[in-house]
Design an enzyme around this catalytic site. Structure first.
Site, mmCIF file in Angstrom:
data_model
loop_
_atom_site.group_PDB
_atom_site.id
_atom_site.type_symbol
_atom_site.label_atom_id
_atom_site.label_comp_id
_atom_site.label_asym_id
_atom_site.label_seq_id
_atom_site.Cartn_x
_atom_site.Cartn_y
_atom_site.Cartn_z
ATOM 1 N N LYS A 192 0.680 -1.079 -0.281
ATOM 2 C CA LYS A 192 -0.291 -0.503 -0.467
ATOM 3 C C LYS A 192 0.722 1.444 0.505
ATOM 4 O O LYS A 192 1.271 1.734 0.702
ATOM 5 C CB LYS A 192 -0.654 -0.059 1.417
ATOM 6 C CG LYS A 192 -1.964 1.612 1.334
ATOM 7 C CD LYS A 192 -2.805 1.653 2.389
ATOM 8 C CE LYS A 192 -1.951 2.664 3.409
ATOM 9 N NZ LYS A 192 -1.719 3.432 2.694
ATOM 10 N N GLU A 195 -1.640 7.234 0.387
ATOM 11 C CA GLU A 195 -2.565 8.093 -0.543
ATOM 12 C C GLU A 195 -2.572 9.551 -0.930
ATOM 13 O O GLU A 195 -2.575 9.888 -1.797
ATOM 14 C CB GLU A 195 -4.411 7.972 0.555
ATOM 15 C CG GLU A 195 -3.950 9.581 1.494
ATOM 16 C CD GLU A 195 -3.698 8.177 2.716
ATOM 17 O OE1 GLU A 195 -3.733 8.841 4.210
ATOM 18 O OE2 GLU A 195 -2.469 7.375 2.719
ATOM 19 N N GLU A 268 9.662 0.627 11.017
ATOM 20 C CA GLU A 268 10.992 1.631 10.514
ATOM 21 C C GLU A 268 10.074 3.194 10.836
ATOM 22 O O GLU A 268 9.278 3.180 10.400
ATOM 23 C CB GLU A 268 10.722 1.954 9.664
ATOM 24 C CG GLU A 268 13.246 2.893 9.438
ATOM 25 C CD GLU A 268 12.779 3.901 9.011
ATOM 26 O OE1 GLU A 268 12.221 5.420 9.791
ATOM 27 O OE2 GLU A 268 12.172 4.693 7.946
ATOM 28 N N CYS A 302 12.843 10.947 7.973
ATOM 29 C CA CYS A 302 12.248 10.278 9.758
ATOM 30 C C CYS A 302 13.780 10.784 10.192
ATOM 31 O O CYS A 302 14.141 10.924 11.531
ATOM 32 C CB CYS A 302 12.129 8.645 9.518
ATOM 33 S SG CYS A 302 13.053 7.506 8.659
ATOM 34 N N GLU A 399 9.032 15.218 17.380
ATOM 35 C CA GLU A 399 9.256 14.807 15.570
ATOM 36 C C GLU A 399 8.382 16.168 14.724
ATOM 37 O O GLU A 399 7.467 15.792 14.944
ATOM 38 C CB GLU A 399 9.034 13.536 15.056
ATOM 39 C CG GLU A 399 9.905 13.572 13.292
ATOM 40 C CD GLU A 399 9.606 12.423 12.955
ATOM 41 O OE1 GLU A 399 10.192 12.092 11.958
ATOM 42 O OE2 GLU A 399 8.478 11.302 13.222
#
Length: 495
Positions: A192, A195, A268, A302, A399
């Site tokens: 997937k 989107e 992750e 990340c 973050e």
């Protein structure tokens, strides 16, 4: 850097695949639903894409299950799997210009400059898949020296049917990181894409079909996390799920996987990586590396080095040089020559980053450069550097996933190592020093999956990547990445 946003006069023309790939066929969603995908540089509609949900996941899992247990995929040799992967790599190289355009159009990352582009992503995609194509026929077990009259050995077998959920910041690269080891090991996949960025991965699906992978081996289902993503994580006929994304969603994926069939999970997740710059470092090298470490991909990375600790003796000079570099960044549409900073991925991310910038101001951090909202089409945020950031500030702890650097001062080694480790994350870190003993000492003390020394954002298919603590578990890339997609079986024979 100015408040001017450079918009392209003409966007390159490319064709879009907008359907689901299930069992080797391009099909509409069972529900008939579609969702829009937009150009984040302008907010304009690019295309409507078929929206997968649980019914489509069920069909894709069945196709992948049949391909693994009953189809030709489970019967072909390991070397043939590698040959198919090499064919796919050749097709990606042949179509890399088109793929890079799709990546920039859907994601907003720059297409042509000397800093960072979607073309650089394609180089890493090709390198990763080629690396794992070479591994396909080199995955094997061991003969074991057991007691008694027995012959014992291990087999490394594919884990089975795998669900993979990838993020929007590096769509093709994250697909390669997941698909490469899974296919090399002999698994089948239900993938997937996010989107926000389905188009480049759907084009990759066309190349997978063209390369000759049997139907059902790779299925691609664009859709939303709470529907398609949740259906993958909770599906009882999947043997494993691999997820890259936020820590918050990673916890949901883990819970769904555990409550369904206790499928294997690799994650992750997020990061708040520290970069430690000592007074004996080459300052120009450190400034450049910290700049790339944070502003690469508009800070939507990340492992971004968003907590920068600078020794008090060089603190002011570091801020001065870093501000000069940030001011040279050129914001604009991906297809304008020389643009080095594109937009953030969406209005939601844009508003989130602006809230963090406002929080930094309200909590007393000093704005060195940037920090202003830009009045323009698209989701552009000024590259921002905060100084005098305290440990308790939100911009230091959380973050941000945007172009916001937080800089703090430190005095001694023990203090800064303790502060660097004072985080719920542990994805990456960096150390800048000319003292190799110091570098070794700190790299062993920092609780992170990757520690850079006098560099940042160096990626290679042979080097494992993953995090400590709430940055996830499991390692992607390298030989270690194969462990995520294999089961070890012991065979003991009486002699």
């Amino acid at each position: 850097m100015s408040s001017e946003i450079h918009q392209a006069v003409e966007i390159p023309k490319v064709r879009f695949q907008t359907k689901l790939l299930i069992n080797g066929q391009w099909v509409d969603a069972v529900s008939g639903k579609k969702f829009p995908t937009h150009n984040p540089a302008t907010g304009e509609l690019i295309a409507h894409v078929a929206e997968a949900d649980k019914a489509d996941v069920d069909l894709a899992v069945k196709a992948a299950h049949d391909a693994f247990y009953n189809g030709p995929w489970g019967k072909i040799g390991a070397r043939e799997r590698g040959i198919l992967l090499f064919k796919l790599v050749d097709l990606i190289e042949k179509n890399k210009v088109e793929l890079a355009i799709l990546e920039s159009l859907d994601n907003g990352k720059p297409h042509k400059n000397d800093f960072y582009t979607s073309n650089a992503d394609l180089f890493l995609v090709i390198d990763c898949l080629r690396y794992y194509a070479g591994w396909a026929d080199k995955i094997h077990g061991k003969v074991l020296p057991v007691r008694g009259d027995f012959h014992a050995f291990t087999r490394h077998e594919p884990v089975g049917v795998v669900g993979q959920i990838i993020p929007w910041n590096f769509p093709l690269l994250m697909a390669a990181w997941k698909l490469g080891p899974a296919l090399a090991c002999g698994c089948t996949v239900v993938l997937k894409p996010a989107e926000q960025t389905p188009l480049s991965v759907l084009r990759l699906g066309e190349l997978i079909v063209e390369a000759g992978f049997p139907p059902g081996v790779v299925n691609i289902l664009p859709g939303y996390g709470p529907t398609a993503g949740a259906a993958i994580a909770s599906h009882p006929d999947l043997d494993k799920v691999a997820f890259t994304g936020s820590t918050e969603v990673g916890k949901i994926v883990s819970e769904l996987a555990a409550k369904s069939n206790l499928k294997r999970v690799s994650l992750e997740l997020g990061g708040k990586s520290p970069a430690i710059i000592f007074d004996d470092a080459d300052l120009d090298v450190a400034v450049q590396a910290a700049h790339v470490g944070l502003f690469l991909n508009m800070g939507q990375c990340c492992i971004a080095g968003s907590r920068v600790y600078v020794h008090e003796k060089i603190y002011d000079e570091f801020l001065k040089k870093s501000a000069e570099l940030a001011l040279k960044l050129k914001l604009g549409n991906a297809f304008v020559e020389g643009v080095t900073q594109g937009p953030l991925i969406s209005e939601e991310q844009y508003e989130k980053v602006l809230q963090y910038i406002e929080s930094g101001k309200q909590e007393g951090a000093r704005v060195v450069v940037g920090g202003q909202k830009l009045d323009s089409k698209g989701y552009f945020v000024q590259p921002t550097i905060f100084a005098d950031v305290k440990e308790e500030m939100k911009i230091h702890e959380e973050e941000i996933f945007g172009p916001v650097m937080s800089v703090s001062k430190f005095t001694d080694l023990e203090e800064v190592v303790s502060r660097a480790n004072r985080s719920s994350y542990g994805l990456g870190a960096a150390v800048f020093t000319r003292d190799i003993s110091k570098a070794h000492r700190i790299s062993s003390q920092i609780r992170a999956g990757t520690v850079y020394v006098n560099c940042y954002n160096v990626f290679d298919a042979a080097c494992p990547f993953g995090g400590f603590k709430q940055s996830g578990h499991g390692r992607e890339l390298g030989e270690y990445g194969l462990e995520l997609y294999t089961e070890v079986k012991s065979v003991i024979i009486k002699l």
